[in-house]
Design an enzyme around this catalytic site. Structure first.
Site, mmCIF file in Angstrom:
data_model
loop_
_atom_site.group_PDB
_atom_site.id
_atom_site.type_symbol
_atom_site.label_atom_id
_atom_site.label_comp_id
_atom_site.label_asym_id
_atom_site.label_seq_id
_atom_site.Cartn_x
_atom_site.Cartn_y
_atom_site.Cartn_z
ATOM 1 N N ASP A 1 -0.029 -7.558 1.733
ATOM 2 C CA ASP A 1 0.498 -6.174 1.717
ATOM 3 C C ASP A 1 1.938 -6.074 1.885
ATOM 4 O O ASP A 1 2.581 -5.965 2.764
ATOM 5 C CB ASP A 1 -0.199 -5.727 2.990
ATOM 6 C CG ASP A 1 0.218 -4.033 2.974
ATOM 7 O OD1 ASP A 1 0.417 -3.547 1.932
ATOM 8 O OD2 ASP A 1 -0.322 -3.519 3.687
ATOM 9 N N HIS B 1 0.896 -1.214 0.073
ATOM 10 C CA HIS B 1 -0.032 -0.058 0.124
ATOM 11 C C HIS B 1 0.861 1.318 -0.013
ATOM 12 O O HIS B 1 0.546 2.350 -0.105
ATOM 13 C CB HIS B 1 -1.070 0.042 1.147
ATOM 14 C CG HIS B 1 -0.329 0.250 2.362
ATOM 15 N ND1 HIS B 1 -0.411 -0.463 3.358
ATOM 16 C CD2 HIS B 1 -0.069 1.491 3.078
ATOM 17 C CE1 HIS B 1 0.325 0.148 4.397
ATOM 18 N NE2 HIS B 1 0.303 1.368 4.337
ATOM 19 N N SER C 1 3.873 2.418 8.129
ATOM 20 C CA SER C 1 3.866 1.443 7.206
ATOM 21 C C SER C 1 4.929 1.110 6.446
ATOM 22 O O SER C 1 5.840 1.795 6.341
ATOM 23 C CB SER C 1 2.561 2.063 6.318
ATOM 24 O OG SER C 1 1.486 2.079 6.712
ATOM 25 N N GLY C 2 5.064 -0.403 6.206
ATOM 26 C CA GLY C 2 6.024 -0.627 5.301
ATOM 27 C C GLY C 2 7.363 -1.111 6.281
ATOM 28 O O GLY C 2 8.268 -1.732 5.682
#
Length: 301
Positions: free
Chosen positions: A126, A80, A249-250
């Site tokens: 994801d 994402h 995120s990530g």
């Protein structure tokens, strides 16, 4: 509402993390948390990178090893984070993003490859791999290893740990399962509170225990969110208070193993940040090892 944990140039997704971990060395809290966390000790997360548009952080990622090479052009992050476009650059070896040091490296991104079955509606699969235009060299202390952190060498003070500034994280075995209630560490430059506007300039970390998959599914079911135990890993406290958040995120969720710190999760999503009964959800890396290895083989240089 489902919230990804990236911050897209000014608006984004952050992971919010759990209790303060003992696994990766930390400084005392300075009141600027990855929610409920502490400032990371400089160089103690040598694999973490900042994904940036211009010079603005919006997601994290992790460097991984390519065979026996002492450099890498491969970063693992969340799908994402790259769904809306390619990051301009990644920054490795950073602690305070506003105060670059001699060990900090900025490299342009050449390609992003998301998992072919990534579904933005369900946040399934994801995970993505970034190919950098040029490889990033590891510190001398990383020779042949992965997941090394200054805490594993207590004789080194932070000032003497410059050799750890950049290095790869270990990958788990394919299908490896993490026992419930195992302490893990989440790190990033994301928001320090739900609803905040500014991500942290300082690398923060938080300790969170892994959550039983059935319990995780029960927690998220009332939100209309389906949890796939093979692809998703939960980590956090029932009472909340510690979590990753937007902008994280990530980034990595690591657990200390026999070889070093292992990338067991990729910060993916949550409902808010650090809310009671809603732990953070991470892409389960062990589910994707064959796919990751194929990308490394194809795009590693």
């Amino acid at each position: 509402m489902r919230l990804g944990r990236a911050v897209v140039v000014a608006v984004g997704l952050l992971g919010c993390g759990g209790a303060e971990l003992d696994s990766v060395e930390a400084l005392d809290s300075v009141g600027q948390e990855i929610v409920g966390g502490v400032e990371a000790r400089p160089n103690s997360h040598p694999w973490i990178v900042s994904l940036q548009m211009g010079e603005s952080h919006f997601c994290g990622g992790s460097l991984v090893r390519i065979g026996a090479r002492e450099e890498s052009n491969i970063v693992i992050t969340a799908a994402h984070c790259v769904a809306d476009g390619l990051p301009d650059t990644v920054v490795a070896g950073a602690h305070d993003l506003t105060r670059p040091t001699s060990s900090q490296v900025r490299v342009r991104v050449k390609r992003a490859v998301s998992h072919p079955n990534y579904d933005p509606e369900t946040t399934m699969n994801d995970i993505a791999v970034l190919q950098l235009q040029t490889p990033i060299k590891f510190g001398a202390s990383m020779a042949g290893g992965c997941g090394q952190s200054p805490q594993m060498r207590p004789n080194l003070t932070p000032q003497l740990a410059s050799g750890f500034a950049i290095g790869p994280v270990c990958l788990p075995a394919a299908g490896e399962q993490v026992p419930d209630n195992t302490m893990a560490t989440s790190a990033g430059w994301g928001l320090t509170r739900e609803g905040g506007y500014d991500t942290s300039d300082i690398l923060m970390q938080v300790g969170v225990p892994t959550v039983n998959s059935k319990q995780l599914a029960q927690m998220y079911a009332p939100q209309g969110i389906s949890i796939d135990p093979k692809a998703m890993l939960g980590a956090g406290y029932a009472q909340g208070g510690k979590d990753s958040c937007q902008g994280d995120s990530g980034g990595p969720l690591v657990i200390k193993g026999a070889r070093g710190y292992t990338l067991q999760g990729i910060t993916s999503f949550g409902i808010g940040c650090a809310r009671p009964g809603l732990p953070g959800v991470y892409a389960r890396v062990s589910n994707y090892i064959p796919w990751i290895n194929q990308q490394i083989k194809t795009y590693g240089q």
